[in-house]
Design a protein around this motif. Structure first.
Motif: not given
Length: 144
Positions: A56-63, A126-133
């Motif tokens: 339920g949040d856009e999150g942030l693709l951190t790398g 690719a492989t990436g990491t996303s972070v959510v609040p």
């Protein structure tokens, strides 16, 4: 770890796919080539869609931990871009991305010529990491 908090999982999770036409204005190099950064931008869109669906949040693709470009992308190509959650931790989601060309421009046959590929051609993985609040991650765990 408190009993109410589920353990992280490495099972394949939700997946989303976007289909996009690469426009003439996106060509950056000779031969109507498109910069690889455009594909990474599409991966970011897929990550956003995934975290909205799951948290339920856009999150942030951190790398990205890996990026492999395997074929060129040209203006006029259509790409199918998929992201699949491979690992879901408390706040972090590891996402496997793949972009496949499903329609290829054929400039050598004419300015507007193109062909639907019988087998999609992988152009990038690719492989990436996303972070959510934290609050969104807690709410998603309670709901799911």
């Amino acid at each position: 770890m408190p009993a109410s908090e589920p353990a992280a999982t490495d099972e394949a999770g939700p997946s989303v796919t976007l289909r996009v036409r690469i426009g003439a204005g996106e060509a950056h190099y000779g031969g109507e080539l498109v910069a690889g950064a455009r594909v990474l931008e599409l991966f970011g869109d897929v990550a956003t869609y995934l975290t909205i669906r799951t948290d339920g949040d856009e999150g942030l693709l951190t790398g990205y931990s890996s990026v492999d470009f395997t074929a060129p992308v040209r203006a006029g190509d259509f790409l199918e871009v998929t992201g699949t959650v491979r690992h879901r931790g408390r706040l972090r989601r590891t996402i496997a991305f793949e972009a496949r060309k499903v329609v290829a421009a054929r400039y050598e046959e004419g300015a507007s010529s193109a062909v639907v590929l019988t087998e999609p051609q992988v152009v990038c993985r690719a492989t990436g990491t996303s972070v959510v609040p934290v609050a969104k991650a807690r709410a998603a765990r309670r709901a799911g």
